[in-house]
Write a protein that holds these residues in place. Structure first.
Motif, PDB file in Angstrom:
ATOM      1  N   MET A 150      43.003  26.621  49.281  1.00 19.07           N
ATOM      2  CA  MET A 150      43.026  25.518  48.325  1.00 19.07           C
ATOM      3  C   MET A 150      44.422  25.338  47.749  1.00 19.07           C
ATOM      4  SD  MET A 150      41.224  25.016  44.688  1.00 19.07           S
ATOM      5  CE  MET A 150      42.729  25.684  43.986  1.00 19.07           C
ATOM      6  N   ILE A 151      45.054  26.454  47.392  1.00 16.19           N
ATOM      7  CA  ILE A 151      46.425  26.400  46.870  1.00 16.19           C
ATOM      8  C   ILE A 151      47.362  25.810  47.920  1.00 16.19           C
ATOM      9  CG2 ILE A 151      48.386  27.814  46.148  1.00 16.19           C
ATOM     10  CD1 ILE A 151      46.297  29.752  44.919  1.00 16.19           C
ATOM     11  N   SER A 152      47.226  26.284  49.145  1.00 11.90           N
ATOM     12  CA  SER A 152      48.069  25.779  50.236  1.00 11.90           C
ATOM     13  C   SER A 152      47.831  24.294  50.469  1.00 11.90           C
ATOM     14  CB  SER A 152      47.783  26.561  51.525  1.00 11.90           C
ATOM     15  OG  SER A 152      48.017  27.934  51.351  1.00 11.90           O
ATOM     16  N   GLY A 153      46.553  23.888  50.357  1.00 18.08           N
ATOM     17  CA  GLY A 153      46.216  22.479  50.574  1.00 18.08           C
ATOM     18  C   GLY A 153      46.846  21.562  49.551  1.00 18.08           C
ATOM     19  N   ILE A 154      46.849  21.982  48.265  1.00 17.67           N
ATOM     20  CA  ILE A 154      47.436  21.160  47.201  1.00 17.67           C
ATOM     21  C   ILE A 154      48.930  20.974  47.433  1.00 17.67           C
ATOM     22  CG2 ILE A 154      47.938  21.019  44.748  1.00 17.67           C
ATOM     23  CD1 ILE A 154      45.042  20.544  45.401  1.00 17.67           C
ATOM     24  N   ILE A 181      51.919  31.110  53.484  1.00 19.31           N
ATOM     25  CA  ILE A 181      52.722  32.341  53.450  1.00 19.31           C
ATOM     26  C   ILE A 181      52.988  32.778  52.003  1.00 19.31           C
ATOM     27  CG2 ILE A 181      54.958  33.345  54.083  1.00 19.31           C
ATOM     28  CD1 ILE A 181      55.022  31.357  56.429  1.00 19.31           C
ATOM     29  N   TYR A 182      53.125  31.785  51.109  1.00 19.76           N
ATOM     30  CA  TYR A 182      53.442  32.082  49.710  1.00 19.76           C
ATOM     31  C   TYR A 182      52.217  31.948  48.801  1.00 19.76           C
ATOM     32  CZ  TYR A 182      58.088  31.290  51.638  1.00 19.76           C
ATOM     33  OH  TYR A 182      59.226  31.348  52.415  1.00 19.76           O
ATOM     34  N   ALA A 183      51.038  31.777  49.397  1.00 19.18           N
ATOM     35  CA  ALA A 183      49.829  31.536  48.603  1.00 19.18           C
ATOM     36  C   ALA A 183      49.526  32.693  47.654  1.00 19.18           C
ATOM     37  CB  ALA A 183      48.637  31.283  49.521  1.00 19.18           C
ATOM     38  N   LYS A 184      49.738  33.924  48.102  1.00 17.41           N
ATOM     39  CA  LYS A 184      49.443  35.086  47.258  1.00 17.41           C
ATOM     40  C   LYS A 184      50.317  35.094  46.014  1.00 17.41           C
ATOM     41  CE  LYS A 184      49.001  40.136  47.373  1.00 17.41           C
ATOM     42  NZ  LYS A 184      49.122  41.353  48.213  1.00 17.41           N
ATOM     43  N   ASP A 185      51.611  34.814  46.184  1.00 20.65           N
ATOM     44  CA  ASP A 185      52.528  34.770  45.040  1.00 20.65           C
ATOM     45  C   ASP A 185      52.174  33.630  44.088  1.00 20.65           C
ATOM     46  OD1 ASP A 185      53.964  36.931  46.053  1.00 20.65           O
ATOM     47  OD2 ASP A 185      55.276  35.625  47.235  1.00 20.65           O
ATOM     48  N   ILE A 186      51.820  32.478  44.651  1.00 23.95           N
ATOM     49  CA  ILE A 186      51.440  31.330  43.823  1.00 23.95           C
ATOM     50  C   ILE A 186      50.152  31.640  43.060  1.00 23.95           C
ATOM     51  CG2 ILE A 186      50.786  28.897  43.837  1.00 23.95           C
ATOM     52  CD1 ILE A 186      52.462  28.608  46.402  1.00 23.95           C
ATOM     53  N   TYR A 187      49.212  32.288  43.736  1.00 26.45           N
ATOM     54  CA  TYR A 187      47.950  32.686  43.108  1.00 26.45           C
ATOM     55  C   TYR A 187      48.214  33.581  41.896  1.00 26.45           C
ATOM     56  CZ  TYR A 187      43.465  35.095  42.529  1.00 26.45           C
ATOM     57  OH  TYR A 187      42.319  35.624  42.010  1.00 26.45           O
ATOM     58  N   SER A 188      49.069  34.559  42.072  1.00 25.51           N
ATOM     59  CA  SER A 188      49.390  35.490  40.982  1.00 25.51           C
ATOM     60  C   SER A 188      49.998  34.752  39.794  1.00 25.51           C
ATOM     61  CB  SER A 188      50.358  36.573  41.476  1.00 25.51           C
ATOM     62  OG  SER A 188      49.786  37.321  42.528  1.00 25.51           O
ATOM     63  N   TRP A 238      39.418  31.338  50.380  1.00 24.47           N
ATOM     64  CA  TRP A 238      39.193  29.952  49.963  1.00 24.47           C
ATOM     65  C   TRP A 238      40.227  29.540  48.917  1.00 24.47           C
ATOM     66  CZ3 TRP A 238      38.255  27.851  45.175  1.00 24.47           C
ATOM     67  CH2 TRP A 238      37.856  26.504  45.161  1.00 24.47           C
ATOM     68  N   ALA A 239      40.510  30.430  47.965  1.00 21.21           N
ATOM     69  CA  ALA A 239      41.489  30.126  46.914  1.00 21.21           C
ATOM     70  C   ALA A 239      42.878  29.932  47.506  1.00 21.21           C
ATOM     71  CB  ALA A 239      41.506  31.248  45.874  1.00 21.21           C
ATOM     72  N   TYR A 240      43.259  30.799  48.441  1.00 23.48           N
ATOM     73  CA  TYR A 240      44.575  30.680  49.079  1.00 23.48           C
ATOM     74  C   TYR A 240      44.685  29.368  49.853  1.00 23.48           C
ATOM     75  CZ  TYR A 240      45.627  35.612  48.061  1.00 23.48           C
ATOM     76  OH  TYR A 240      45.889  36.803  47.446  1.00 23.48           O
TER      77      TYR A 240
END
Length: 245
Positions: A70-74, A39-46, A66-68
């Motif tokens: 991966m971020i969520s997975g970490i 849910i917060y992957a976009k904000d974390i990506y930015s 894929w990037a979202y």
């Protein structure tokens, strides 16, 4: 005789069922954490690409997904580590004494803290140094274009391994507490362990000498810290055994 064999088989099946239960709980916790952090992957990506000049490039429609993921997975791994630690503790608890149960339970928060420290070290210390070094090499020679997949794969290779490897002191202390390891064994295995850690360091870093050194040195220090902590736990156990006798 047959009853004994049947009892052993029943106990073995019971252990497998218990192990299966613990694994399922851990996997379910991981999946829930992935969904929650997505849910917060976009904000974390930015936030993670805040220092990049311009936007990263995607070469396919699924790259950003894929990037979202991966971020969520970490982040999900970070949240799942305490759960996994509790499940392991629950599984081995019947074989532990009351003192061992209390002592081993204390290592679970340390696992989460050390993982977070390792990730922070990889991201805030190693990643910017290596990225800056590689940018300097490429300056005025080639046109650089960073894709989302390559950028985050590079980041992942320099952060996640440190999160896992920084668990070494807590794992060594836990195994020493259970009597599986001791400082003497760790000291005897120092040369082999150094070799393995160096191989791991070279495998997870870009092919340049600076990156290798930046990874190898902290890992060797971690191993020496692990030996020291194992020695403290081992000596304390020997002292308690002497008092009890």
């Amino acid at each position: 005789m047959e009853n004994k064999e049947e009892d052993k088989e029943i106990k073995y099946i019971g252990h497998l069922e218990e192990l299966r239960k613990r694994i399922i709980i851990t996997l379910c916790s991981f999946l829930v954490a992935v969904c929650g952090t997505f849910i917060y992957a976009k904000d974390i990506y930015s936030w993670l690409v805040r220092d990049m000049e311009g936007k990263l490039t995607v070469l396919g429609p699924s790259d950003i997904l894929w990037a979202y993921l991966m971020i969520s997975g970490i982040f999900a791994i970070a949240f799942t580590i305490p759960v996994a630690g509790i499940q392991v503790w629950q599984f081995v608890k019947p074989a532990l004494s009351e003192a061992e149960k209390r002592a081993s339970l204390m290592f679970i928060p340390a696992l989460a803290i050390l993982f977070a420290i390792g990730i922070c070290f990889g991201y805030f210390v190693l990643f910017p140094m290596v990225l800056s070094f590689l940018k300097t090499i490429a300056a005025d020679q080639v046109n650089t274009m960073y894709t989302t997949e390559k950028y985050f794969s590079f980041m992942l290779n320099l952060t996640l391994p440190f999160g896992l490897l920084f668990e070494m002191p807590a794992v060594v202390m836990f195994l020493t507490k259970l009597g599986i390891l001791n400082p003497l064994r760790l000291a005897k295995a120092r040369k082999l362990s150094y070799f393995v850690l160096i191989v791991i360091s070279i495998a997870i870093t870009p092919p340049d000498f600076v990156s290798d050194v930046l990874v190898i040195v902290p890992l060797l220090i971690l191993y020496e810290v692990s030996i020291t902590l194992s020695k403290l736990v081992y000596e304390k156990q020997l002292a308690l055994s002497a008092v009890e006798q």
